[in-house]
Design a protein around this motif. Structure first.
Motif, mmCIF file in Angstrom:
data_model
loop_
_atom_site.group_PDB
_atom_site.id
_atom_site.type_symbol
_atom_site.label_atom_id
_atom_site.label_comp_id
_atom_site.label_asym_id
_atom_site.label_seq_id
_atom_site.Cartn_x
_atom_site.Cartn_y
_atom_site.Cartn_z
ATOM 1 N N LEU A 232 0.297 -1.159 -0.060
ATOM 2 C CA LEU A 232 0.135 -0.192 0.225
ATOM 3 C C LEU A 232 1.197 1.484 -0.166
ATOM 4 C CD1 LEU A 232 -3.215 -0.228 2.460
ATOM 5 C CD2 LEU A 232 -3.411 -0.822 0.005
ATOM 6 N N LYS A 233 2.052 0.925 0.195
ATOM 7 C CA LYS A 233 3.428 2.299 0.110
ATOM 8 C C LYS A 233 3.503 2.723 -1.445
ATOM 9 C CE LYS A 233 4.323 1.151 5.389
ATOM 10 N NZ LYS A 233 5.292 2.070 5.945
ATOM 11 N N LEU A 234 3.565 1.705 -2.261
ATOM 12 C CA LEU A 234 4.286 1.775 -3.516
ATOM 13 C C LEU A 234 3.426 2.440 -4.069
ATOM 14 C CD1 LEU A 234 4.314 -2.160 -4.306
ATOM 15 C CD2 LEU A 234 5.986 -0.372 -3.258
ATOM 16 N N ASN A 235 4.102 3.611 -4.940
ATOM 17 C CA ASN A 235 3.419 4.967 -5.326
ATOM 18 C C ASN A 235 3.034 4.214 -6.977
ATOM 19 O OD1 ASN A 235 4.608 6.318 -4.003
ATOM 20 N ND2 ASN A 235 6.742 6.398 -4.674
ATOM 21 N N SER A 236 3.374 3.212 -7.539
ATOM 22 C CA SER A 236 2.637 2.888 -8.822
ATOM 23 C C SER A 236 1.827 1.817 -8.396
ATOM 24 C CB SER A 236 4.245 1.373 -9.000
ATOM 25 O OG SER A 236 2.896 1.305 -10.339
ATOM 26 N N ALA A 237 0.273 2.134 -8.742
ATOM 27 C CA ALA A 237 -0.931 1.735 -8.916
ATOM 28 C C ALA A 237 -0.624 0.192 -9.737
ATOM 29 C CB ALA A 237 -1.811 2.890 -8.502
ATOM 30 N N GLU A 238 -0.246 0.105 -10.736
ATOM 31 C CA GLU A 238 -0.117 -1.031 -11.113
ATOM 32 C C GLU A 238 0.524 -2.233 -10.317
ATOM 33 O OE1 GLU A 238 1.525 -2.748 -15.493
ATOM 34 O OE2 GLU A 238 1.624 -0.703 -14.813
ATOM 35 N N ALA A 239 1.825 -1.464 -10.201
ATOM 36 C CA ALA A 239 2.240 -2.860 -9.091
ATOM 37 C C ALA A 239 1.414 -3.170 -7.963
ATOM 38 C CB ALA A 239 3.915 -2.049 -8.190
ATOM 39 N N ALA A 240 1.206 -1.968 -7.597
ATOM 40 C CA ALA A 240 0.193 -2.672 -5.918
ATOM 41 C C ALA A 240 -0.793 -3.401 -6.337
ATOM 42 C CB ALA A 240 -0.502 -1.428 -5.454
ATOM 43 N N GLN A 318 21.940 1.198 -5.515
ATOM 44 C CA GLN A 318 21.186 1.997 -4.338
ATOM 45 C C GLN A 318 20.255 2.503 -4.767
ATOM 46 O OE1 GLN A 318 24.080 1.690 -5.930
ATOM 47 N NE2 GLN A 318 25.203 1.921 -4.269
ATOM 48 N N ASP A 319 19.252 1.641 -6.112
ATOM 49 C CA ASP A 319 18.243 2.327 -6.235
ATOM 50 C C ASP A 319 16.947 1.662 -5.812
ATOM 51 O OD1 ASP A 319 15.804 3.426 -7.675
ATOM 52 O OD2 ASP A 319 17.024 3.697 -10.168
ATOM 53 N N THR A 320 16.987 1.614 -5.018
ATOM 54 C CA THR A 320 15.850 1.015 -4.505
ATOM 55 C C THR A 320 14.523 1.544 -4.917
ATOM 56 O OG1 THR A 320 14.911 2.379 -3.128
ATOM 57 C CG2 THR A 320 16.847 1.090 -1.854
ATOM 58 N N THR A 321 13.773 2.020 -5.990
ATOM 59 C CA THR A 321 12.500 2.039 -6.698
ATOM 60 C C THR A 321 12.223 0.388 -7.392
ATOM 61 O OG1 THR A 321 12.105 4.065 -6.506
ATOM 62 C CG2 THR A 321 10.592 3.434 -7.673
ATOM 63 N N ILE A 322 14.087 0.518 -8.303
ATOM 64 C CA ILE A 322 14.125 -0.762 -8.865
ATOM 65 C C ILE A 322 13.499 -2.234 -8.002
ATOM 66 C CG2 ILE A 322 15.314 -1.913 -10.777
ATOM 67 C CD1 ILE A 322 14.135 0.550 -11.953
ATOM 68 N N TYR A 323 14.086 -1.931 -7.181
ATOM 69 C CA TYR A 323 14.699 -3.141 -6.021
ATOM 70 C C TYR A 323 12.769 -3.630 -5.812
ATOM 71 C CZ TYR A 323 19.594 -4.727 -6.095
ATOM 72 O OH TYR A 323 20.474 -4.689 -7.323
ATOM 73 N N ASN A 324 12.217 -2.376 -5.383
ATOM 74 C CA ASN A 324 10.894 -2.593 -4.800
ATOM 75 C C ASN A 324 9.989 -3.079 -5.689
ATOM 76 O OD1 ASN A 324 11.469 -1.796 -2.135
ATOM 77 N ND2 ASN A 324 10.856 0.288 -3.288
ATOM 78 N N LYS A 325 9.966 -2.952 -7.154
ATOM 79 C CA LYS A 325 9.292 -3.186 -8.496
ATOM 80 C C LYS A 325 10.064 -4.711 -8.863
ATOM 81 C CE LYS A 325 8.801 1.369 -10.780
ATOM 82 N NZ LYS A 325 9.169 2.204 -12.094
ATOM 83 N N MET A 326 10.901 -5.363 -8.841
ATOM 84 C CA MET A 326 11.563 -6.996 -8.287
ATOM 85 C C MET A 326 10.592 -7.098 -7.807
ATOM 86 S SD MET A 326 15.376 -6.103 -9.854
ATOM 87 C CE MET A 326 15.882 -7.974 -9.259
ATOM 88 N N ALA A 327 10.856 -6.405 -6.440
ATOM 89 C CA ALA A 327 10.304 -7.657 -5.594
ATOM 90 C C ALA A 327 8.594 -7.730 -5.527
ATOM 91 C CB ALA A 327 10.370 -7.051 -4.187
ATOM 92 N N VAL A 328 7.803 -6.457 -6.148
ATOM 93 C CA VAL A 328 6.274 -7.797 -6.553
ATOM 94 C C VAL A 328 6.147 -8.387 -7.281
ATOM 95 C CG1 VAL A 328 4.320 -5.594 -7.645
ATOM 96 C CG2 VAL A 328 5.847 -5.057 -5.840
ATOM 97 N N PHE A 329 6.931 -8.216 -8.593
ATOM 98 C CA PHE A 329 7.257 -9.364 -9.162
ATOM 99 C C PHE A 329 7.498 -11.026 -9.186
ATOM 100 C CE2 PHE A 329 6.694 -5.484 -11.447
ATOM 101 C CZ PHE A 329 5.753 -5.988 -12.439
ATOM 102 N N LEU A 330 8.152 -10.752 -7.798
ATOM 103 C CA LEU A 330 8.805 -12.418 -7.363
ATOM 104 C C LEU A 330 7.525 -13.194 -6.504
ATOM 105 C CD1 LEU A 330 12.441 -11.154 -5.846
ATOM 106 C CD2 LEU A 330 12.019 -12.926 -7.907
ATOM 107 N N ILE A 331 6.441 -12.673 -6.290
ATOM 108 C CA ILE A 331 5.029 -12.820 -5.594
ATOM 109 C C ILE A 331 4.252 -13.900 -6.217
ATOM 110 C CG2 ILE A 331 5.175 -11.332 -3.648
ATOM 111 C CD1 ILE A 331 2.824 -10.300 -4.424
#
Length: 331
Positions: A232-240, A318-331
């Protein structure tokens, strides 16, 4: 005569007769087709998953190893009960020997507890992927999978031993050796027992089961609650939306898995009779998850791979935004 009456006639048995579903038995053979199809689907889908994971080098990753372990457990759980159920429905082969009955009882509880433990591992995997994405490669490793698997095997194989042991101690029965069930459930065998302390033993076994299942369910709920908070804290609505969609399909199977266990437990503690609905749920509980798990988890993981293939892996750590997007798709 009530089974609880000490003056009831007692029977020394060498085998049980599994009558199948309680009530009118004339319609039971119609259930053989959907049950057989579910069993074949469970076997073929899980074998296919194991073959693909083994042949495809890109799938030699911890999360796919867990998926492979789940496939083995699913096949074991379904095979523990389905051949006997189909033999009852097709060939009227209702007799099951005393040792075979309690071996089946032990195997069912062991495989169910293993599946519960695997759900915990998957929940932890998703928690780390979403909430600690930078630590994911160092935490979810092959060593983690091996240690978690060994722990689950030891925990579940040892802690479920008292279930058939206590049931086997009841060698005198106040009723006939006929069980209105499709499998050797603890509830079905207990309903025939003459033991004065069977209520105490039943309560102990329920506490033992829910010490395992309850702790697993608590960890799963906590993991998904933290995942939801992070998503819910993600900025991307698509990723959420993608993350919530994937989690929802997983949670539906998990809720079905634990809800049926709760229903069976309540039935066990409320009465010693075995009504139709809990018996039917008990059977479906052991065949539906093995049939559906491969499609839900494997297809979602395949979708994850496609999404990851278009993600830029060469981005800076260091770009945690990219890693957060990757993490979403790991589930």
């Amino acid at each position: 005569t009530s089974p609880n009456n000490s003056n009831s006639p007692k029977f020394q048995v060498s085998e049980f007769i599994l009558l199948g579903f309680p009530g009118n038995h004339s319609w039971q053979h119609w259930l053989s087709l959907p049950l057989a199809l579910l069993y074949l689907l469970a076997l073929s889908a899980n074998i296919l998953i194991l073959i693909i994971i083994n042949k495809e080098a890109t799938l030699h990753q911890p999360r796919y190893y867990v998926l492979g372990i789940l496939a083995v457990v699913d096949m074991g759980l379904a095979t523990t009960i389905m051949p006997k159920i189909l033999a009852i429905l097709w060939f009227n082969a209702k007799a099951i020997s005393f040792p075979q009955c309690f071996i089946q009882m032990y195997a069912i509880h062991c495989f169910v507890a293993m599946e519960s433990g695997i759900f915990v591992c998957m929940a932890i995997d998703r928690y780390v992927a979403i909430c600690r994405p930078l630590c994911y490669p160092s935490i979810i490793t092959g060593s983690f999978v091996v240690k978690a698997t060994l722990f689950m095997v030891l925990r579940n194989s040892l802690t479920t031993i008292p279930i058939p042991v206590f049931a086997a101690q009841r060698q005198q029965y106040c009723s006939k050796n006929q069980i209105e069930h499709c499998l050797c459930s603890n509830l079905g065998v207990t309903s025939l027992s003459c033991d004065d302390d069977k209520t105490v033993k039943s309560i102990y076994l329920l506490l033992l089961a829910w010490t395992l299942m309850g702790s697993d369910l608590g960890l799963i709920i906590l993991s998904y609650a933290l995942i939801l908070q992070s998503v819910l804290k993600l900025n991307s609505a698509e990723a959420a939306s993608k993350a919530l969609s994937t989690c929802t399909s997983h949670l539906i199977l998990i809720l079905f898995f634990y809800t049926v266990i709760i229903v069976i437990s309540i039935t066990h503690s409320a009465a010693m009779t075995v009504p139709l609905i809990p018996v039917l749920l008990n059977v479906l509980h052991n065949v539906i998850p093995p049939a559906l798990n491969p499609m839900v988890y494997a297809l979602k993981n395949r979708s994850s791979d496609r999404m990851l293939s278009i993600t830029e892996f060469k981005s800076k750590p260091q770009d945690t935004t990219i890693y957060n997007k990757m993490a979403v798709f790991l589930i």
